[in-house]
Enzyme design. Structure first.
Site, PDB file in Angstrom:
ATOM      1  N   ASP A   1       0.823  -1.254   0.094  1.00  0.00           N
ATOM      2  CA  ASP A   1      -0.307  -0.228   0.219  1.00  0.00           C
ATOM      3  C   ASP A   1       1.119   1.617  -0.348  1.00  0.00           C
ATOM      4  OD1 ASP A   1      -1.697   1.994   0.880  1.00  0.00           O
ATOM      5  OD2 ASP A   1      -2.861   0.468   1.351  1.00  0.00           O
ATOM      6  N   ASP A   2       0.359   2.403  -0.961  1.00  0.00           N
ATOM      7  CA  ASP A   2       1.208   3.616  -0.816  1.00  0.00           C
ATOM      8  C   ASP A   2       1.086   3.993   0.329  1.00  0.00           C
ATOM      9  OD1 ASP A   2      -1.232   3.867  -1.785  1.00  0.00           O
ATOM     10  OD2 ASP A   2      -0.394   5.611  -3.190  1.00  0.00           O
TER      11      ASP A   2
ATOM     12  N   ASP B   1      -3.106  -3.226  -2.110  1.00  0.00           N
ATOM     13  CA  ASP B   1      -4.081  -2.056  -2.590  1.00  0.00           C
ATOM     14  C   ASP B   1      -4.214  -2.464  -3.745  1.00  0.00           C
ATOM     15  OD1 ASP B   1      -5.793   0.062  -1.722  1.00  0.00           O
ATOM     16  OD2 ASP B   1      -3.358   1.689  -2.644  1.00  0.00           O
TER      17      ASP B   1
ATOM     18  N   ASP C   1      17.694 -65.863 -15.402  1.00  0.00           N
ATOM     19  CA  ASP C   1      18.971 -65.101 -16.374  1.00  0.00           C
ATOM     20  C   ASP C   1      18.536 -65.871 -17.767  1.00  0.00           C
ATOM     21  OD1 ASP C   1      21.628 -63.511 -15.935  1.00  0.00           O
ATOM     22  OD2 ASP C   1      21.938 -65.245 -17.037  1.00  0.00           O
TER      23      ASP C   1
ATOM     24  N   ASP D   1      16.792 -55.872 -26.374  1.00  0.00           N
ATOM     25  CA  ASP D   1      15.666 -54.536 -25.652  1.00  0.00           C
ATOM     26  C   ASP D   1      14.794 -55.569 -26.115  1.00  0.00           C
ATOM     27  OD1 ASP D   1      17.600 -53.302 -25.003  1.00  0.00           O
ATOM     28  OD2 ASP D   1      17.437 -51.241 -26.283  1.00  0.00           O
TER      29      ASP D   1
ATOM     30  N   GLU E   1      20.012 -59.055 -17.715  1.00  0.00           N
ATOM     31  CA  GLU E   1      19.332 -60.069 -18.756  1.00  0.00           C
ATOM     32  C   GLU E   1      18.461 -60.177 -17.289  1.00  0.00           C
ATOM     33  OE1 GLU E   1      23.359 -61.939 -19.480  1.00  0.00           O
ATOM     34  OE2 GLU E   1      22.145 -59.470 -19.457  1.00  0.00           O
TER      35      GLU E   1
END
Length: 457
Positions: A9-10, A53, A330, A347, A373
């Protein structure tokens, strides 16, 4: 609950008045006399809530609020506009800028403290999510704060709990162009519907016939499946005490009757944005946590998760004198697959390997990629013979059908060797169990592969 409150607020007299009221309630108060100064304080994360404000020279409160709410690093900070302006168009302008609430001068002390406490409580939840979500940037999800701030607040699911048909129709019609709205006049039915329908916002009339609307709000805030929904109260002018009580129990916002159509739309939009902001952060946290314990290639749990969970299962089985078994699997001659068909094919084999193992294990079993693996399956409440039977089913399933590679254009015969061990009284920890299963796997390899070996001791 203490918090850092920034008063902007000023007019020095106004600042001192709010500072005195807030300090008396043990809030830490910071002050700023201009918009740029306030923006700088907020950018440094130096406050928890802003009392702003509206009428200030240079940069007014609306512009300050807009900048705070469009900046990812400050969008989560609650902003309450403190102003002498009390016309609906002024409130709408502030809500459009992102304000969380308004307090009209002269400010009522009880309303001030109640609203600050309520908003600070909500912010503390968001702060925890923000801190955790920031880590997700390291996993390639982008900036979760920027994604959350970009939310428009449209196309939400709204539940309106209102037993006055004319009022319900009018409110639903105001919201219908922007959201999907369900109207429920019966509070009992509303309490049953809300957990099932995943609503973003629930509007509750405080003046339901024969039922305390505030109690319904409290129940909605306490249930696990509605806790994250935004709850708004529809209140009469003489409901001030109940409004303050509602804010105290965690209700997010309120609207005063007669409800202004534009303010209704703006407040609901604001709550949808806040709710989805938190949802985005929550999703980011959950995704990063999942990645931290998940192997990205196979989708199985990773070694980190296995180590932590195996220790817990081992301790529980030892305490309850219950069986616990472990399988180490495995793939046989996996290097030959990589060398012959390429690592992409390898993959594909690993992903299918993980899928087949999951299909032959139970929901309570822990299936993890141990490395390369090699997979590990932890089987609670299974004896050595029972675990050997599970391992044999998996071995048969792996051998019975070749694995598709190169996007299904070729197939590769694959077999697996499996070592099995079960908890013994002499085991000092899960490492002992894992070592015996690994030794059993080694023997399976020595004896010709594509077999299951179980070690009783």
């Amino acid at each position: 609950m203490t918090a850092r409150v920034l008063v902007v607020d000023d007019t020095r007299t106004n600042v001192k008045l709010l500072e005195t009221r807030l300090s008396a309630e043990y809030f830490d108060v910071l002050t700023a006399e201009s918009g740029p100064e306030a923006l700088d304080i907020c950018a440094r994360n130096a406050c928890d809530i802003v009392l702003l404000d509206v009428m200030m020279p240079g940069m007014d409160g609306f512009e300050v609020c807009r900048r705070l709410k469009t900046e990812p690093m400050t969008a989560h900070i609650p902003v309450v506009m403190v102003t002498a302006l009390d016309q609906p168009r002024d409130r709408l302008r502030g809500l459009d800028a992102g304000a969380d609430d308004f307090l009209t001068k002269p400010v009522d002390d009880v309303a001030l403290i109640s609203r600050v406490r309520s908003l600070v409580r909500l912010k503390s939840i968001t702060d925890e999510l923000r801190m955790r979500a920031m880590a997700s940037r390291d996993y390639g999800f982008g900036d979760p704060l920027a994604l959350a701030t970009a939310e428009t607040g449209q196309n939400a699911r709204i539940l309106l709990v209102e037993d006055r048909a004319i009022t319900a129709d009018r409110l639903a019609a105001a919201l219908a162009p922007y959201h999907r709205v369900d109207v429920e006049p019966d509070p009992g039915q509303a309490l049953q519907r809300a957990p099932e329908e995943n609503y973003d916002v629930i509007l509750v009339s405080l003046n339901l016939a024969g039922f305390d609307g505030l109690r319904l709000c409290s129940q909605l805030r306490s249930l696990d499946r509605t806790r994250n929904a935004a709850v708004l109260m529809l209140a009469e002018a003489d409901d001030k005490g109940r409004i303050l009580r509602g804010l105290d129990i965690g209700v997010h916002d309120y609207l005063m009757r007669p409800v202004d159509r534009n303010e209704l739309v703006a407040r609901v939009r604001s709550q949808v944005r806040r709710k989805r902001f938190a949802d985005r952060l929550r999703d980011s946290v959950e995704a990063s946590m999942a990645l931290a314990i998940t192997d990205p290639l196979t989708g199985l749990h990773n070694r980190r998760y296995l180590d932590a969970h195996l220790a817990s299962l081992f301790a529980d089985a030892a305490r309850r004198a219950r069986p616990l078994s472990l399988l180490v699997l495995d793939l046989d001659r996996f290097k030959r697959i990589n060398d012959t068909y390429g690592h992409d094919a390898g993959d594909e084999v690993l992903r299918e390997f993980a899928t087949r193992v999951r299909l032959h294990t139970r929901g309570i079993d822990v299936v993890a990629r141990f490395g390369g693996e090699e997979l590990v399956v932890v089987v609670p409440d299974a004896s050595l013979d029972g675990a050997r039977a599970i391992a044999e089913r998996i071995r048969e399933r792996i051998e019975s059908q070749p694995f598709a590679v190169h996007s299904g254009t070729r197939t590769v015969p694959v077999t697996v060797s499996i070592g099995v061990a079960s908890l013994q009284g002499a085991d000092a920890g899960p490492v002992d169990l894992l070592k015996r299963a690994d030794l059993a796997l080694y023997r399976a390899k020595e004896e010709g592969r594509n077999r299951v070996v179980a070690l009783a001791a």
